[in-house]
Enzyme design. Structure first.
Site, PDB file in Angstrom:
ATOM      1  N   THR A   1       0.822  -1.213   0.000  1.00 35.75           N
ATOM      2  CA  THR A   1       0.000   0.000   0.000  1.00 35.75           C
ATOM      3  C   THR A   1       0.857   1.264   0.000  1.00 35.75           C
ATOM      4  OG1 THR A   1      -0.179  -0.263   2.400  1.00 35.75           O
ATOM      5  CG2 THR A   1      -1.995  -1.088   1.070  1.00 35.75           C
ATOM      6  N   ASP A   2       0.165   2.423  -0.108  1.00 39.31           N
ATOM      7  CA  ASP A   2       0.833   3.731  -0.168  1.00 39.31           C
ATOM      8  C   ASP A   2       0.824   4.427   1.181  1.00 39.31           C
ATOM      9  OD1 ASP A   2       1.066   3.416  -2.998  1.00 39.31           O
ATOM     10  OD2 ASP A   2      -1.023   3.988  -3.171  1.00 39.31           O
TER      11      ASP A   2
ATOM     12  N   SER B   1       1.185   8.655   5.126  1.00 46.72           N
ATOM     13  CA  SER B   1       0.656   8.631   3.769  1.00 46.72           C
ATOM     14  C   SER B   1       1.795   8.949   2.820  1.00 46.72           C
ATOM     15  CB  SER B   1      -0.475   9.657   3.601  1.00 46.72           C
ATOM     16  OG  SER B   1      -0.859   9.755   2.251  1.00 46.72           O
ATOM     17  N   ARG B   2       2.103   8.022   1.923  1.00 45.05           N
ATOM     18  CA  ARG B   2       3.226   8.236   1.019  1.00 45.05           C
ATOM     19  C   ARG B   2       2.878   9.201  -0.106  1.00 45.05           C
ATOM     20  NH1 ARG B   2       3.480   2.510   1.990  1.00 45.05           N
ATOM     21  NH2 ARG B   2       5.106   2.090   3.519  1.00 45.05           N
ATOM     22  N   VAL B   3       1.610   9.575  -0.210  1.00 42.11           N
ATOM     23  CA  VAL B   3       1.216  10.608  -1.174  1.00 42.11           C
ATOM     24  C   VAL B   3       1.326  11.970  -0.530  1.00 42.11           C
ATOM     25  CG1 VAL B   3      -0.681  11.472  -2.584  1.00 42.11           C
ATOM     26  CG2 VAL B   3      -0.254   9.026  -2.435  1.00 42.11           C
TER      27      VAL B   3
END
Length: 757
Positions: free
Chosen positions: A592-593, A618-620
Site C-alpha cells: 500500500t501507499d 501517507s506516502r502521497v
C-alpha cells in the site's frame, strides 16, 4: 438452407407453438393466474394504500410546521425555552420517516409483483416445454423426428474436432471412448458416418487410429424427444431437441412491460429455438471434503474457470493435476456426492456489474441477498483483472476526503491511492470506514464496501446505518459472512474490485473498502492446505503476498486518455496485540501507499479516532491535500509527535519549563479538537477553521472541557460572517495573507464572545 432442413425446422416450430397455445389457453393461465393474480392485486392495493397514507401524512406536514413555528415563537417570546419546539420538530421528523417507510413498502411490493410475474413466466415456460416434449414424442411426429436425427448426425460429423485433452488422453491410453445416444435406433450408415468422422478427426491431429482403438458404443434412449447425444472422451456434443428446448426455457429472463401478453412473450421466446448443438466438457466428482472437490475428466479446464455441478452450485478451478482438478465449491455443497456429473462452463469466474447494483447487497458471486428482487444487468466482468500499467496512470493529486479531521489533516488520502487501515479488534476501524462512505454523499463517488468474514448481524447493522443516512444511493455492499465457506471469503474482494473497475473505466471515481483482508488471508490458507499445497511461514502458502498484491494494484487513477476514472482502495488488516511486524500486516504495508494505525491505548483513553501519529503515514502526503488544509496542518504532525514524547516525559516530574508547559497546554487542546463522534463527518472548510483556531492559539484560554462547545459554535459563526470562505477553501489554493488575517479576526471576535459568556 436446404429443403429438408426447412421442413424439419418448420415442423418443430409448428409443434412447439401449437402446444404452447394449447397449454397456455387451457391449462396454465387459469391454473397459475388464479392465485397469483389475486396475490399481486392485494399487494398493489396495499402499496396504493401505503402511498395514500404517506401523501396524507406529507400533506399535513406544512400545517404542522406552521403550528409548530407559531407555538415555538410564542414559547421563545414568553419563556425563552425551545423544548416544545424540539418536540414538534421530532414529530415532523417522525412523519417524514413514516412517509419514507411507506415509499419503501410500495417499492418492495412492486418488486415482489415483478418477481412474481417473472416466476409465473418461467413456470409457464417450463410447463410448455414439458408438454411440447411429450407432444413431439407421442403426437405422430416419428417421421419428422427420424429426419431430425439424420440431420443432426450429419451436422455432428461435419463439425467434429477433437479437443487437446481428448487428443492427449488418446496418446496416453491408446484408446478413445465414443458414446452415442439417440431417440431412434441409428442405421448402419449413420453409425459408420459417426465412426468415420471420429477417425478422421484423429487423423487431423496426426494420429493413425484404427477402429479397434476406438471404443464405440451406440444406445437407443427412449427418453429423448429427438436428435443425438454424442460424447467423445470428456467432450459432449448435444444435438438433441431436449437440449434446445431447455436452452429456450433458461433464456426466459426479459419480462417486458407489465401490460405485455404472456402468450406473446412465450411465443417470442419459442421462436428463438434453433437446432444448434450444445458442446461442453464433462467430468465426474471423485471426492468432496471441506468445500474442496476433486474432479476427473474436464481435461481442458483452465485455472479460475467455473465448473457447474447442477442445482445452482458452482465451483472454481484452483488446482490442475495430471489426472484430476481441484475445485473450490462456491455455495452449499451438502447434496454433492462422489460420482456426480459436472460440466465445464468455458468461462472464467465473473460477476455482474453495472448501475443496477448500486444500492444493493450482494454475495461474493453478485447474487442479491437483500430481499429486493433480482438484479437485471447485462454486463459481467471477470473477478481477476489486469492492473493498469504505468502509462495508463496519472499522479494521485485529487483529495479523497474522509470527513475525519485526524486523517484529512495528518494522513491525507488521494483518489487512486491505497491506504491501509490497521489495528486491533475494537479500535474503531469500521467506524472510520462508515464515516468515509457517509462523507462521499454529493461528491459523485461510487462506494463499494466488501465485508469479509463478518457476522451477518454486523453487516446488516452497517447497511441500516447507510440507508438511514441516504448513503446506499451510491453504495454497493458485497458480503461474504463468517458463516459462508472459505472459497466465498476468498473470492469476495476480487468480486467487489471488478464491480468497482466497471465504474472506474467509465470515468467515474470509486472508493472500495476491504473489511478485512486478514480474514481473506486465513481463508486462502485454509483452501491451500486442503489442496495440499506446501505451507510456509505461519502455515501460509508461498503466494499469499501475490494474493493481496494483485488485488490492491488494481486501484489507480487513470490518465485522461483512459477516461480519468479512479479507484481508491482502503484495505483493513486486523493485528494481534498491536503487532504490525507479523507476516500479513508487513505484506500489505509493503503493497500500500501508507497506513493509518489505530492504537488500543489511545482508544481506551477516549481519543477517538485513535490514530497513532508516529506509526501512521501517507506516502502521497500533501500532494493529495487541499492547499488551505496543507497550510494550516503543515506543522501539526510534528507538534503532535513531539507532544506524545513530552507527555510521557512529564509523567516523571512536575518541574517543567514554561515552553514545555505551553506546548503541552496547546497540544491538549489540539488533541481534543481532533476527537470526533461517530457518523459525523466534517466538510473540509469546517476542518480548516477548527485546526486553524487551535494552531493560532485562540483555544489556549479555553478550558479543556469546553473545547468541544467552542468548536461547535465557532464553525457556524465564521461561515455565517464569511460565506465565501467555503468556496475559497474548496478551490484548493492556499489562503492569502489577507484571507488569513480576516480568518484570525473572525475567530478572535467569536473567542472573545465565547469566553465572556
Amino acid at each position: 438452407m436446404t429443403t429438408g432442413y426447412t421442413l424439419v425446422y418448420g415442423l418443430i416450430n409448428f409443434a412447439i407453438l401449437a402446444a404452447a397455445l394449447f397449454i397456455i389457453g387451457k391449462k396454465i393461465v387459469p391454473k397459475m393466474f388464479g392465485g397469483r393474480r389475486t396475490k399481486i392485486e392485494e399487494d398493489l392495493k396495499a402499496a396504493s394504500a401505503a402511498a395514500e397514507n404517506a401523501d396524507a401524512a406529507l400533506a399535513g406536514i406544512p400545517q404542522t410546521n406552521a403550528a409548530a413555528e407559531k407555538e415555538r415563537a410564542e414559547i421563545l417570546r414568553t419563556a425563552g425555552d425551545d423544548a416544545e419546539a424540539r418536540k414538534t420538530a421530532a414529530q415532523n421528523e417522525d412523519l417524514q420517516q413514516a412517509r419514507e417507510r411507506a415509499a419503501d413498502t410500495e417499492r418492495s411490493i412492486l418488486q415482489r409483483s415483478r418477481s412474481a410475474r417473472q416466476d409465473l413466466t418461467r413456470e409457464a415456460m417450463e410447463e410448455v416445454i414439458g408438454e411440447v416434449r411429450q407432444l413431439v414424442k407421442t403426437g405422430g411426429y416419428a417421421q419428422a423426428c427420424a429426419a431430425l436425427t439424420d440431420r443432426m448426425v450429419r451436422r455432428a460429423t461435419e463439425n467434429l474436432h477433437l479437443t487437446l485433452g481428448d487428443e492427449l488422453g488418446f496418446q496416453e491410453n491408446g484408446q478413445l471412448s465414443v458414446q452415442v445416444r439417440s431417440a431412434q435406433a441409428l442405421s448402419a450408415e449413420q453409425r459408420g458416418c459417426v465412426l468415420n468422422a471420429v477417425l478422421s478427426a484423429l487423423r487431423e491431429c496426426g494420429e493413425s487410429a484404427t477402429e479397434d482403438e476406438v471404443c464405440f458404443s451406440v444406445e437407443e434412449d427412449a427418453s429423448l424427444a429427438g436428435g443425438i447425444y454424442l460424447q467423445i472422451g470428456d467432450t459432449v456434443y448435444d444435438y438433441t431437441l431436449d437440449s434446445m428446448l431447455e436452452r429456450a426455457k433458461d433464456g426466459v429472463t426479459v419480462l417486458g412491460h407489465d401490460g405485455e401478453d404472456l402468450v406473446e412473450l412465450l411465443r417470442a421466446q419459442l421462436r428463438q429455438v434453433r437446432p444448434e448443438p450444445d458442446v461442453y466438457q464433462t467430468g465426474t466428482v471423485v471426492s468432496v471434503s471441506d468445500g474442496i472437490c476433486r474432479v476427473s475428466g474436464v481435461s481442458d479446464a483452465m485455472a479460475g474457470e467455473l465448473i457447474e455441478f447442477g442445482n445452482d452450485l458452482q465451483g472454481m478451478v484452483m488446482d490442475l493435476e495430471k489426472d484430476n482438478i481441484g475445485v473450490v465449491l462456491l455455495g452449499n455443497y451438502s447434496g454433492l456426492q462422489e460420482g456426480d456429473r459436472v460440466r465445464r462452463s468455458g468461462r472464467i469466474i465473473e460477476v455482474p456489474v453495472g448501475e443496477e447494483l448500486i444500492g444493493r447487497v450482494v454475495d461474493a458471486l453478485g447474487r442479491p441477498i437483500d430481499g429486493a428482487g433480482e438484479i437485471h444487468t447485462t454486463h459481467t466482468l471477470p473477478i481477476e483483472g489486469q492492473a493498469p500499467g504505468v502509462i495508463m496512470r496519472q499522479p494521485v493529486s485529487v483529495p479523497m476526503q474522509t470527513g475525519i479531521k485526524a486523517i484529512d489533516a495528518l494522513v491525507p488520502i488521494g483518489r487512486g491511492q491505497r491506504e491501509l487501515i490497521i489495528g486491533d479488534r475494537q479500535t474503531g476501524k469500521s467506524a472510520i470506514l462508515l464515516d468515509t462512505i457517509l462523507n462521499q454523499k454529493g461528491k459523485d463517488m461510487i462506494c463499494v464496501y466488501v465485508a469479509i468474514g463478518q457476522k451477518e448481524s454486523t453487516v446488516a447493522g452497517f447497511v441500516q446505518k447507510l440507508r438511514e443516512r441516504g448513503a446506499m444511493d451510491y453504495t454497493i455492499v458485497v458480503s461474504a459472512s463468517a458463516s459462508e465457506s472459505a472459497p466465498m471469503l476468498y473470492v469476495a474482494p476480487y468480486a467487489g474490485c471488478a464491480m468497482g473497475e466497471y465504474f472506474m473505466h467509465k470515468g467515474r471515481d470509486v472508493l472500495i473498502i476491504y473489511d478485512d483482508l486478514s480474514k481473506q488471508a486465513v481463508a486462502y490458507r485454509e483452501i491451500s492446505l486442503l489442496l495440499h499445497r506446501p505451507p510456509g511461514r505461519e502455515a501460509y502458502p508461498g503466494d499469499v503476498f501475490y494474493l493481496h498484491s494483485r488485488l490492491l494494484e488494481r486501484a489507480a487513477r487513470l490518465s485522461d486518455e483512459e477516461g480519468g476514472g479512479s479507484m481508491t482502495a482502503l484495505p483493513v488488516i486486523e493485528t494481534q496485540a498491536g503487532d504490525i511486524s507479523s507476516y500479513i500486516p508487513t505484506n500489505v504495508i509493503s503493497i500500500t501507499d501508507g497506513q493509518i494505525f489505530l492504537e488500543t491505548d489511545l482508544f481506551n483513553a477516549g481519543i477517538r479516532p485513535a490514530v497513532n501519529v508516529g506509526l501512521s503515514v501517507s506516502r502521497v502526503g500533501g500532494s493529495a491535500q487541499l492547499g488551505a488544509m496543507k497550510q494550516v496542518a503543515g506543522r501539526l504532525r510534528m507538534d503532535l509527535a513531539q507532544y506524545r514524547e513530552l507527555q510521557a516525559f512529564s509523567q516523571f516530574g512536575s518541574d517543567l519549563d514554561k515552553a514545555t508547559r505551553a506546548t503541552l497546554h496547546r497540544s491538549d487542546r489540539m488533541t481534543e479538537v481532533l476527537k470526533q463522534r461517530n457518523y459525523s463527518p466534517m466538510e473540509a472548510a469546517d476542518q480548516v477553521i477548527s485546526i486553524f483556531a487551535v494552531n493560532e492559539g485562540f483555544a489556549d484560554g479555553i478550558e479543556l472541557g469546553d473545547v468541544a462547545a467552542f468548536e461547535k459554535g465557532l464553525i457556524p459563526y465564521v461561515k455565517s460572517h464569511w460565506p465565501e470562505l467555503t468556496g475559497i477553501i474548496n478551490s484548493g489554493r492556499k489562503l492569502s495573507k489577507e484571507e488569513s488575517d480576516r480568518l484570525k479576526e473572525e475567530i478572535r471576535t467569536y473567542t472573545e464572545s465565547f469566553t465572556a459568556a
